[in-house]
Design an enzyme around this catalytic site. Structure first.
Site, PDB file in Angstrom:
ATOM      1  N   ASP A  65       2.440   4.804   0.070  1.00 37.07           N
ATOM      2  CA  ASP A  65       1.732   6.032   0.775  1.00 37.07           C
ATOM      3  C   ASP A  65       1.927   7.291  -0.070  1.00 37.07           C
ATOM      4  OD1 ASP A  65       0.675   7.732   2.637  1.00 37.07           O
ATOM      5  OD2 ASP A  65       2.328   7.357   3.864  1.00 37.07           O
ATOM      6  N   LYS A  80      -3.422  -1.964   7.511  1.00 38.04           N
ATOM      7  CA  LYS A  80      -2.169  -1.065   7.856  1.00 38.04           C
ATOM      8  C   LYS A  80      -1.326  -1.352   8.884  1.00 38.04           C
ATOM      9  CE  LYS A  80      -4.383   2.972   6.227  1.00 38.04           C
ATOM     10  NZ  LYS A  80      -4.127   4.207   6.638  1.00 38.04           N
ATOM     11  N   LYS A  86       0.732  -1.169   0.241  1.00 36.86           N
ATOM     12  CA  LYS A  86      -0.008   0.055   0.047  1.00 36.86           C
ATOM     13  C   LYS A  86       0.961   1.141   0.125  1.00 36.86           C
ATOM     14  CE  LYS A  86      -4.143   1.797   1.993  1.00 36.86           C
ATOM     15  NZ  LYS A  86      -3.840   3.275   1.902  1.00 36.86           N
ATOM     16  N   CYS A  96       3.233  27.872  38.826  1.00 36.13           N
ATOM     17  CA  CYS A  96       2.957  29.337  39.249  1.00 36.13           C
ATOM     18  C   CYS A  96       2.232  29.491  40.414  1.00 36.13           C
ATOM     19  CB  CYS A  96       1.759  29.536  37.991  1.00 36.13           C
ATOM     20  SG  CYS A  96       0.667  31.007  38.469  1.00 36.13           S
ATOM     21  N   TYR A 140      -1.634   0.044  -9.781  1.00 33.69           N
ATOM     22  CA  TYR A 140      -2.504  -1.058  -8.949  1.00 33.69           C
ATOM     23  C   TYR A 140      -4.033  -1.571  -9.534  1.00 33.69           C
ATOM     24  CZ  TYR A 140      -3.840   3.067  -6.448  1.00 33.69           C
ATOM     25  OH  TYR A 140      -4.260   4.350  -5.827  1.00 33.69           O
TER      26      TYR A 140
HETATM   27  S1  IVH Z   1      -6.544  -0.360  -4.766  1.00 34.27           S
HETATM   28  C1  IVH Z   1     -11.322   0.479  -4.911  1.00 34.27           C
HETATM   29  N1  IVH Z   1      -4.117  -0.824  -4.328  1.00 34.27           N
HETATM   30  O1  IVH Z   1      -5.043   3.622  -1.059  1.00 34.27           O
HETATM   31  C2  IVH Z   1     -10.044   1.049  -4.285  1.00 34.27           C
HETATM   32  N2  IVH Z   1      -4.872   1.326  -3.425  1.00 34.27           N
HETATM   33  O2  IVH Z   1      -7.406   3.573   0.832  1.00 34.27           O
HETATM   34  C3  IVH Z   1      -8.717   0.476  -5.095  1.00 34.27           C
HETATM   35  N3  IVH Z   1      -3.390   2.593  -2.614  1.00 34.27           N
HETATM   36  O3  IVH Z   1      -7.002   5.579  -2.726  1.00 34.27           O
HETATM   37  C4  IVH Z   1      -7.673   0.842  -4.486  1.00 34.27           C
HETATM   38  N4  IVH Z   1      -1.532   1.327  -2.779  1.00 34.27           N
HETATM   39  O4  IVH Z   1      -4.579   5.621  -3.041  1.00 34.27           O
HETATM   40  C5  IVH Z   1      -4.959   0.164  -4.227  1.00 34.27           C
HETATM   41  N5  IVH Z   1      -1.790  -1.455  -4.015  1.00 34.27           N
HETATM   42  C6  IVH Z   1      -2.731  -0.438  -3.862  1.00 34.27           C
HETATM   43  C7  IVH Z   1      -2.428   0.771  -3.391  1.00 34.27           C
HETATM   44  C8  IVH Z   1      -3.710   1.402  -3.043  1.00 34.27           C
HETATM   45  C9  IVH Z   1      -1.979   2.584  -2.137  1.00 34.27           C
HETATM   46  C10 IVH Z   1      -4.109   3.698  -2.049  1.00 34.27           C
HETATM   47  C11 IVH Z   1      -5.073   4.430  -3.126  1.00 34.27           C
HETATM   48  C12 IVH Z   1      -6.307   4.320  -2.520  1.00 34.27           C
HETATM   49  C13 IVH Z   1      -6.255   4.178  -1.187  1.00 34.27           C
HETATM   50  C14 IVH Z   1      -7.169   3.663  -0.584  1.00 34.27           C
END
Ligand code: IVH
Length: 675
Positions: A117, A312, A115, A424, A225
């Site tokens: 950032d 997370k 994920k 104080c 992604y």
């Molecule tokens: S999939 C339907 N894959 O996380 C949602 N999101 O909390 C599809 N993000 O807005 C998102 N890495 O900005 C997906 N490997 C990943 C990701 C990712 C970062 C972010 C993305 C999204 C947010 C969702």
């Protein structure tokens, strides 16, 4: 408009625009609409044209390639840009797996991805060319930032379209590598510009710049992604990603197909340990059902897909900006410096403030205004600052200096011998101290006046209705004055009075604790109440007599004597007496309901299933037992609950003190087991 007015307005506009720029670029959080921002900017340009003598070099209009916002075109997304369900716990992840299995059975695979950032971007392609890039915006429409996105080298602008649908959209995360972030931030510092707090803010601020040439100077990356098209490419998400990768799209090498939830957990654990080795920040793992037909079957909730979840990681340390140091004055007059921070996500919560403990801590950190600081969440709820990041210190920044005078009442602060804390000394007139004392009195552990919570106390104080603890008991005669203060309606006033009247039944030990004699905590108040039986006898006790009571030492004895040496305090006690409060122990209450624990001592530690700690204390005392506060060789039993301090446990083990649980204790009293 005359010269003077023009100058004043120009200064005001510069200040305002700069603050909006800060919110927008650093916090990535616009507080005004683009339109309002533009009209401020236009007004400034207009005034600067008419009054060139007030054209200052620090004006945002002179900041070449700087952070002037321009309205981007708003574009509707072809496919809504949703978010993901979040979890921090493995149990939630197992529940997610169960839910999926219940709907689609056992035959499926997962894909795990990092994920990233950064900020989400939807990029549409058609017939071998990049067409348009749009930010997430509100999920249904975003800003069109195509020219900015084209500066990202890892994103293909042309590709071989053989075997791909004629048009499609890829979704990915724009990120900045940590190394580039540090270097660029250092440059900003050298130029006297505001630094960004972290790579994500830098990336998102950069994407919002109006000038793509400026964006190009900030090397960014984008990991893909997601693949969206009216025609199907492959049968699975993983296979789609591989197809994109083979066409030159930047798909992370760390994407992995997993056979079941155990595989997923392994992936999560691996990256939790190894994420520092990546050259960019990730904040978790995204887990997706791979098969596209099953994704369809699972569908979406309003906000997020049912076929994906993000796990997370808990950030335990994070960098952020120090905005300001403020000072809190407690009920004892102790002055505690507090760091107000740019809000940042840490270990599952948004952190806005960190404690600085005392003046020595500010010196230890060598804290300067506007510093970038590293914060950590330890065992405590309030995080602390570990260190300053020296590379990001602003030129000519001013050291934070602990005040010499009370920031609330102006009285010169004092430091007691051997203590790090400044106080104080104006305890009778310094508002936060007076309010704090009343709040302590009404608090749950003291008089437990539920209807007179902290806010109401502050409200009544600022409205001149109470100035001391004793004044609480005069409120019954001032009900007409209470109505309409803050949000106090008839019902709240009724409850307030009922709560105050009920508090008159509270036992002496609670009153004693509530009046807030220094060093007289809950346990000591009990000991004093038990030993001396009344406030008058405590007042009359000589130093040596005080020391005779259980657990009363030199410091407490002196503090009690000092308290009663002050005539105002004696007057307070008399007022409380005449209001009908218990200032003597109720002999009935003190009688033990049994003597089964007589001669036995207990330390209670941790959290218990059946009774609260207060209840357990009462039960032990009512059955003749004695409560001690620390483990020693003389102790008979350590009553251990959940999450108790390891040091107590260790000491008890070392000294051979029997460790019992709550049930053992209750059995002991019920005589089932005498241990
Ligand atoms: S999939 C339907 N894959 O996380 C949602 N999101 O909390 C599809 N993000 O807005 C998102 N890495 O900005 C997906 N490997 C990943 C990701 C990712 C970062 C972010 C993305 C999204 C947010 C969702």
């Amino acid at each position: 408009m005359n010269l003077e007015e023009a100058q004043a307005r120009i200064h005001q506009l510069i200040k305002e625009i700069k603050s909006h720029n800060y919110n927008y670029y650093v916090l990535s959080e616009a507080k005004v609409s683009d339109q309002d921002f533009d009209s401020l900017l236009q007004e400034l340009i207009h005034l600067e044209n008419n009054f060139p003598e007030f054209l200052f070099s620090e004006s945002p209009t002179q900041n070449v390639g700087g952070e002037i916002n321009k309205n981007f075109q708003t574009v509707a997304h072809n496919y809504p840009m949703l978010s993901l369900g979040n979890t921090y716990s493995e149990a939630d992840l197992l529940a997610f797996d169960q839910r999926i299995k219940k709907i689609i059975g056992e035959e499926f695979t997962y894909v795990c991805e990092l994920k990233f950032d950064g900020l989400a971007m939807g990029i549409s392609y058609s017939d071998g060319k990049m067409i348009q890039a749009v930010t997430r915006g509100d999920g249904s429409k975003g800003d069109e930032v195509t020219e900015n996105v084209k500066t990202i080298h890892s994103l293909p602008q042309n590709y071989n379209s053989d075997g791909l649908p004629s048009s499609f959209e890829v979704r990915g995360e724009v990120i900045m590598h940590r190394k580039a972030f540090n270097k660029l931030n250092e440059n900003r510092l050298k130029n006297g510009e505001q630094v960004y707090a972290n790579p994500r803010n830098f990336a998102s601020g950069s994407m919002k710049l109006q000038n793509p040439k400026e964006v190009a100077k900030r090397p960014m990356d984008c990991f893909m992604y997601g693949f969206y098209s009216n025609e199907r490419l492959k049968e699975g998400h993983y296979e789609n990603m591989m197809a994109l990768k083979s066409k030159g799209f930047n798909v992370s090498q760390h994407i992995k197909k997993c056979d079941g939830i155990q595989d997923v957990l392994e992936y999560i654990h691996y990256w939790e340990k190894n994420r520092e080795q990546l050259s960019y920040d990730i904040d978790g793992i995204v887990i997706k059902v791979n098969e596209l037909n099953l994704q369809e079957e699972l569908g979406f909730t309003v906000k997020s897909p049912r076929w994906a979840i993000s796990y997370k990681y808990q950030a335990l340390q994070v960098q952020t900006l120090l905005k300001e140091v403020t000072y809190q004055i407690g009920r004892t007059g102790a002055v505690t410096p507090v760091a107000n921070l740019e809000p940042v996500q840490l270990a599952g919560t948004v952190v806005k403030r960190a404690t600085l403990h005392n003046a020595n801590e500010i010196l230890r950190l060598d804290l300067h205004e506007g510093d970038t600081v590293l914060i950590e969440k330890g065992g405590e709820i309030i995080p602390k600052i570990i260190s300053v990041v020296p590379e990001f210190r602003l030129k000519n920044s001013i050291a934070v200096i602990f005040p010499e005078n009370c920031p609330e009442c102006g009285t010169k602060l004092i430091r007691k011998d051997g203590e790090a804390v400044f106080y104080c000394p104006n305890e009778k007139e310094c508002s936060p101290q007076v309010i704090g004392k009343i709040q302590h009195f009404t608090s749950r552990k003291a008089m437990n006046i539920d209807s007179l919570g902290e806010e109401t106390v502050a409200l009544l104080f600022t409205n001149n209705l109470i100035h001391s603890i004793a004044d609480i008991y005069t409120l019954r005669d001032k009900q007409n004055l209470l109505l309409g203060i803050g949000r106090l309606g008839q019902k709240s006033v009724d409850n307030l009075i009922i709560g105050i009247e009920a508090s008159k039944e509270m036992p002496f030990e609670k009153v004693l604790f509530g009046i807030g004699i220094r060093f007289v905590g809950e346990t000591i108040a009990k000991k004093l109440a038990f030993h001396f039986k009344s406030i008058d006898q405590i007042k009359a006790a000589l130093y040596d007599e005080l020391l005779e009571a259980d657990e009363i030492g030199d410091k407490i004895a002196l503090s009690v004597i000092e308290f009663f040496a002050d005539e105002d305090n004696n007057e307070l006690i008399e007022q409380l007496k005449s209001s009908g409060l218990n200032l003597e122990t109720d002999q009935k209450m003190m009688k033990s309901t049994s003597t089964i624990l007589e001669g036995k001592s207990f330390v209670i530690s941790g959290v218990f299933e059946i009774n609260s700690r207060e209840d357990l204390t009462k039960i032990i005392e009512e059955n003749g037992g004695k409560i001690l506060s620390s483990v020693s060789a003389k102790l008979n039993y350590l009553v251990a609950g959940e999450n108790m301090g390891p040091s107590k446990l260790e000491k008890a083990n070392k000294l051979g003190v029997p460790i019992i649980n709550e049930t053992d204790l209750l059995n002991m009293i019920n005589n089932e087991n005498t241990l």
